[in-house]
Design an enzyme around this catalytic site. Structure first.
Site, PDB file in Angstrom:
ATOM      1  CE  LYS A 198      -1.677   2.944   2.662  1.00 23.46           C
ATOM      2  NZ  LYS A 198      -1.949   3.940   1.793  1.00 23.46           N
ATOM      3  CD  GLU A 273      13.222   3.596   8.325  1.00 23.48           C
ATOM      4  OE1 GLU A 273      13.082   4.362   9.295  1.00 23.48           O
ATOM      5  OE2 GLU A 273      12.982   3.713   7.134  1.00 23.48           O
ATOM      6  CB  CYS A 307      13.132   8.154   8.176  1.00 23.73           C
ATOM      7  SG  CYS A 307      14.361   7.252   7.140  1.00 23.73           S
ATOM      8  CD  GLU A 408      10.603  12.410  11.591  1.00 17.71           C
ATOM      9  OE1 GLU A 408       9.276  11.821  11.488  1.00 17.71           O
ATOM     10  OE2 GLU A 408      11.465  11.613  11.255  1.00 17.71           O
TER      11      GLU A 408
HETATM   12  P1  NAI Z   1       2.047   7.988   8.275  1.00 19.98           P
HETATM   13  O1  NAI Z   1       2.909   7.264   8.992  1.00 19.98           O
HETATM   14  O2  NAI Z   1       0.373   8.284   8.977  1.00 19.98           O
HETATM   15  O3  NAI Z   1       1.871   7.462   6.816  1.00 19.98           O
HETATM   16  C1  NAI Z   1       2.512   6.607   6.169  1.00 19.98           C
HETATM   17  C2  NAI Z   1       1.837   5.467   5.424  1.00 19.98           C
HETATM   18  O4  NAI Z   1       0.972   4.753   6.588  1.00 19.98           O
HETATM   19  C3  NAI Z   1       1.052   5.956   4.418  1.00 19.98           C
HETATM   20  O5  NAI Z   1       1.019   5.031   3.533  1.00 19.98           O
HETATM   21  C4  NAI Z   1      -0.239   5.902   5.066  1.00 19.98           C
HETATM   22  O6  NAI Z   1      -1.367   5.784   4.199  1.00 19.98           O
HETATM   23  C5  NAI Z   1      -0.126   4.937   5.851  1.00 19.98           C
HETATM   24  N1  NAI Z   1      -1.089   4.910   7.343  1.00 19.98           N
HETATM   25  C6  NAI Z   1      -1.722   5.969   7.983  1.00 19.98           C
HETATM   26  N2  NAI Z   1      -2.533   5.750   9.025  1.00 19.98           N
HETATM   27  C7  NAI Z   1      -2.442   4.195   9.017  1.00 19.98           C
HETATM   28  C8  NAI Z   1      -3.173   3.145   9.798  1.00 19.98           C
HETATM   29  N3  NAI Z   1      -3.730   3.508  10.850  1.00 19.98           N
HETATM   30  N4  NAI Z   1      -2.922   2.050   9.363  1.00 19.98           N
HETATM   31  C9  NAI Z   1      -2.245   1.509   8.388  1.00 19.98           C
HETATM   32  N5  NAI Z   1      -1.560   2.229   7.558  1.00 19.98           N
HETATM   33  C10 NAI Z   1      -1.754   3.492   8.026  1.00 19.98           C
HETATM   34  O7  NAI Z   1       2.406   9.703   8.190  1.00 19.98           O
HETATM   35  P2  NAI Z   1       2.056  10.797   7.441  1.00 19.98           P
HETATM   36  O8  NAI Z   1       0.673  11.203   8.115  1.00 19.98           O
HETATM   37  O9  NAI Z   1       2.121  10.766   6.132  1.00 19.98           O
HETATM   38  O10 NAI Z   1       3.218  11.724   7.862  1.00 19.98           O
HETATM   39  C11 NAI Z   1       3.366  12.311   9.295  1.00 19.98           C
HETATM   40  C12 NAI Z   1       4.564  12.426   9.798  1.00 19.98           C
HETATM   41  O11 NAI Z   1       5.323  11.238   9.813  1.00 19.98           O
HETATM   42  C13 NAI Z   1       5.741  13.202   9.082  1.00 19.98           C
HETATM   43  O12 NAI Z   1       5.663  14.448   9.456  1.00 19.98           O
HETATM   44  C14 NAI Z   1       6.959  12.844   9.569  1.00 19.98           C
HETATM   45  O13 NAI Z   1       7.568  13.224  10.750  1.00 19.98           O
HETATM   46  C15 NAI Z   1       6.505  11.173   9.609  1.00 19.98           C
HETATM   47  N6  NAI Z   1       6.772  10.558   8.541  1.00 19.98           N
HETATM   48  C16 NAI Z   1       8.196   9.606   8.805  1.00 19.98           C
HETATM   49  C17 NAI Z   1       8.495   8.763   7.725  1.00 19.98           C
HETATM   50  C18 NAI Z   1       9.669   8.183   7.811  1.00 19.98           C
HETATM   51  O14 NAI Z   1      10.455   7.925   6.775  1.00 19.98           O
HETATM   52  N7  NAI Z   1      10.253   7.520   8.971  1.00 19.98           N
HETATM   53  C19 NAI Z   1       7.952   8.975   6.518  1.00 19.98           C
HETATM   54  C20 NAI Z   1       6.533   9.513   6.478  1.00 19.98           C
HETATM   55  C21 NAI Z   1       6.239  10.334   7.297  1.00 19.98           C
END
Ligand code: NAI
Ligand code: MG
Length: 507
Positions: A198, A273, A307, A408
Site C-alpha cells: 500500500k 521504520e 527519516c 520530528e
Molecule cells: P503516516 O505514518 O501516517 O503515513 C505513512 C503510511 O502509513 C502511508 O501509506 C499511510 O497511508 C499509512 N497509514 C496511515 N495511517 C495508517 C493506519 N492507521 N494503518 C495503516 N496504515 C496507515 O505519516 P504521514 O501522516 O504521512 O506523515 C506524518 C509524519 O510522519 C511526518 O511529518 C513525518 O514526521 C513522519 N514520517 C516519517 C517517515 C519516515 O520515513 N520515517 C515517512 C513519512 C512520514
C-alpha cells in the site's frame, strides 16, 4: 561548473501527463488491473503547483480482502514460495532490468507526484531501486539455516531452516515512494513471501508503474498486489486482515504505534521504520569543507523529508560561527523550485498538510525563544504559486526541551546547539537526549574520538565523515528507541521476512 547532462528522457512528460489525466490508475490484484469495488478514486496532486494531475483507485477493506486472498492463495500454492531460489532470483532480476529501462518514466512520475528534484527521482528512485532489487535477488540463493549438536542423551541430527513468514502487508510513506516500495518488495520476495503493497495516498503513482512492470516480469499471479488508498481505510484493513502474517511499515511513529496496538491480538509480525531526530556532531578538528555541505544536505536534501535527516546540529563552539555561516550560505544558495526544472536542488514539501505541520513547528520554536538565522518562511517560486515551498531554515538559540528540538519536523529546518569541550560523555548524552535513535553523523579527524562516540550514540546508524547520504541495501537500516522495531536491508532485513524452524532427529 556546468550541471551534469540530464539523464532523464523528459520528452516522455507530455504524453505521461495526458495519460494520467485521461485514465484513473487502478489496483493490481491477482495479476489483474481492477477498479476499486466501490468505484471510488481520489485526486492525485503535484505539490509544486497544487494542480490535480490524475486520479487513483481508492482501495478499502473489500479490495484489501481480495488482494490479501490473492496473495494468500499464491503463497499457499507454493508457486512463488517453493519456486527454486535461482528461478526466483531470475524473475526479480528481470523486474530490476524493467525498472532500469523505465527509470525515466518512473522519475518523471515521482517528481510530478512527490515534488523531489528529477535527478534525485532518477538516481535515488528508479536506478537506485533497480540496484536495491538486484541486491535482494542475490539473497534468494543464500538464505540458509545451521546445523547443531544437541547435548541431550542419544545421537541426534539437528538443524534449522528459514521459511518465508507468509503474506506481507507492506505500507510505505510518501518521501521516497518508489525506492521504499521496491526495497520492501525485494526483501519479502527474496525470503519467498507474497505481498500486498500500500503506497501513501500523497504519492500513489510510481507504485502503479511498478505494478505494470511486475505484470511484465513473469511473477506468478498474486505474488505482488498493489492497492492505492488511504491509511485509515486501506492501510488499517491490511493491518487488521487475519491472512496477513507480517506488517512491514515505514512512516510516522504515531502510526507505527497504532499498528502495534492493532496487531496485539493476532501477534502478527511487525517491523517498523519510524521517525528520527538525528544528531550531527561537528568537532573543532573536522574538515569543515566537507562537514558544512554534509550537514547542510543532511537536512535540506529532499526538503528535510527524510527519516534519517540530520535535524539537530551539535557544533564545537570554536568553529560554531564558521559552520553556521557556511550552512546558512548554502541554504541561501540552494535553488528551490519545481523538481522538473533541472536546476532545482530542493523541491516543495509534499502536501499542504505537511507544509502546515512544518511551519507549525517553526512558530512554536520562535515562541519558545529560537532565532531564525536564515529562511523561516514560505518561498515565492516562479511558476509555483500553488506550491508548498519552504525556505531552507537554520534556527539558533534552540535547546533540549523545545518542541522543535524534541519532535520530528520532517522539513528543511535545522536546530543548532553548541558544545564547549571534547567531553565525549557529555556530547553523547546531549545527542542521545531524544526519544528517537535512527541515525547520526560525526565529523572529526580524530578517529579515536569518532569511534568512541560511535560506540556511545544510541542510534541504529552512525556515519563518520560521510554525512547522511543514501542508504546502501547491504547495510542494516533501522532505529533504536522510538525509531522502530527491527532492521531493513542487509541479511537481517531479508531474514526479518522469515520464520526459523528447528528440526531435531533422533538417530
Ligand atoms: P503516516 O505514518 O501516517 O503515513 C505513512 C503510511 O502509513 C502511508 O501509506 C499511510 O497511508 C499509512 N497509514 C496511515 N495511517 C495508517 C493506519 N492507521 N494503518 C495503516 N496504515 C496507515 O505519516 P504521514 O501522516 O504521512 O506523515 C506524518 C509524519 O510522519 C511526518 O511529518 C513525518 O514526521 C513522519 N514520517 C516519517 C517517515 C519516515 O520515513 N520515517 C515517512 C513519512 C512520514
Ligand atoms: Mg502527490
Amino acid at each position: 561548473m556546468s550541471p551534469p547532462p540530464m539523464p532523464v528522457d523528459t520528452s516522455l512528460l507530455p504524453a505521461l501527463r495526458a495519460d494520467l489525466l485521461a485514465k484513473p490508475r487502478q489496483l493490481f490484484i491477482g495479476g489483474e488491473f481492477v477498479s476499486a469495488v466501490s468505484g471510488e478514486t481520489f485526486e492525485v496532486t503535484d505539490p509544486a503547483t497544487g494542480a490535480v494531475i490524475g486520479h487513483a483507485a481508492s482501495a478499502d477493506a473489500a479490495d484489501i480482502d481480495l488482494a490479501v486472498k490473492a496473495a494468500s492463495r499464491c503463497f499457499e500454492s507454493g508457486k512463488w514460495s517453493n519456486m527454486a531460489p535461482a528461478q526466483r532470483a531470475r524473475i526479480m532480476l528481470r523486474l530490476a532490468d524493467l525498472i532500469e529501462a523505465n527509470a525515466s518514466r518512473i522519475a518523471l512520475t515521482e517528481t510530478l507526484d512527490n515534488g523531489m528534484p528529477l535527478m534525485m527521482a532518477f538516481f535515488g528512485g528508479g536506478m537506485g531501486a533497480a540496484e536495491a532489487l538486484r541486491y535482494f535477488a542475490g539473497w534468494c540463493t543464500k538464505l540458509n539455516g545451521e546445523t547443531f549438536t544437541p547435548s541431550n542423551p542419544g545421537e541426534w541430527h539437528a538443524y534449522t531452516v528459514r521459511e518465508p513468514v507468509g503474506v506481507v502487508g507492506a505500507i510505505v510513506p510518501w518521501n521516497f515512494p518508489f525506492v521504499m516500495a521496491v526495497a520492501k518488495l525485494g526483501a519479502s520476495l527474496a525470503a519467498g513471501c507474497t505481498v500486498v503493497l500500500k503506497p501513501a495516498e500523497q504519492t500513489p503513482l510510481s507504485a502503479v508503474i511498478l505494478a505494470e512492470l511486475v505484470a511484465e516480469a513473469g511473477f506468478p499471479e498474486g505474488t505482488i498486489n498493489i492497492c492505492t488508498g488511504f491509511g485509515k481505510t486501506a492501510g488499517a484493513a491490511l493491518v487488521a486482515h487475519p491472512l496477513v502474517d507480517k506488517i512491514s511499515f515505514t512512516g510516522s511513529t504515531v502510526t507505527g504505534k497504532s499498528i502495534v496496538h492493532a496487531c496485539a491480538d493476532s501477534l502478527k509480525r511487525v517491523t517498523l521504520e519510524l521517525g528520527g531526530k538525528s544528531p550531527v556532531i561537528i568537532f573543532a578538528d573536522a574538515d569543515l569543507a566537507k562537514a558544512i555541505p554534509g550537514a547542510a544536505m543532511g537536512i535540506f536534501g529532499n526538503a528535510g523529508q527524510v527519516c534519517a535527516a540530520g535535524s539537530r546540529l551539535f557544533v564545537h563552539e570554536s568553529v560554531r560561527d564558521e559552520v553556521l555561516e557556511g550552512i546558512s550560505n548554502m541554504a541561501r544558495g540552494l535553488v528551490v523550485g519545481n523538481g522538473m526544472d533541472p536546476r532545482t536542488q530542493m523541491g516543495p514539501l509534499v502536501s499542504d498538510v505537511q507544509f502546515a505541520r512544518v511551519t507549525g513547528y517553526l512558530e512554536s520554536a520562535l515562541a519558545e525563544g529560537a532565532q531564525v538565522l536564515v529562511g523561516g518562511g514560505k518561498l515565492d517560486v516562479e511558476g509555483g504559486e500553488g506550491g508548498n515551498f519552504l525556505a531552507p531554515t537554520v534556527l539558533t538559540e534552540t535547546r533540549a526541551g523545545m518542541k522543535a528540538v524534541e519532535e520530528e519536523i520532517f522539513g528543511p529546518v535545522l536546530c543548532t546547539m553548541t558544545f564547549g569541550d571534547d567531553d565525549l560523555e557529555a556530547v553523547a548524552a546531549a545527542a542521545n537526549d531524544t526519544q528517537y535513535g535512527l541515525s547520526s553523523a560525526i565529523w572529526t579527524n580524530n578517529m579515536s574520538n569518532g569511534l568512541k562516540l560511535a560506540k556511545r550514540l544510541k542510534a541504529g546508524m552512525v556515519r563518520i565523515n560521510g554525512g547522511m547520504g543514501g542508504p546502501d541495501p547491504a547495510m542494516p537500516l533501522g532505529g533504536f528507541k522510538q525509531s522502530g522495531w527491527g532492521r531493513e536491508n542487509g541479511r537481517q532485513g531479508v531474514e526479518a521476512f522469515t520464520e526459523i524452524k528447528s528440526v531435531t532427529i533422533n538417530l
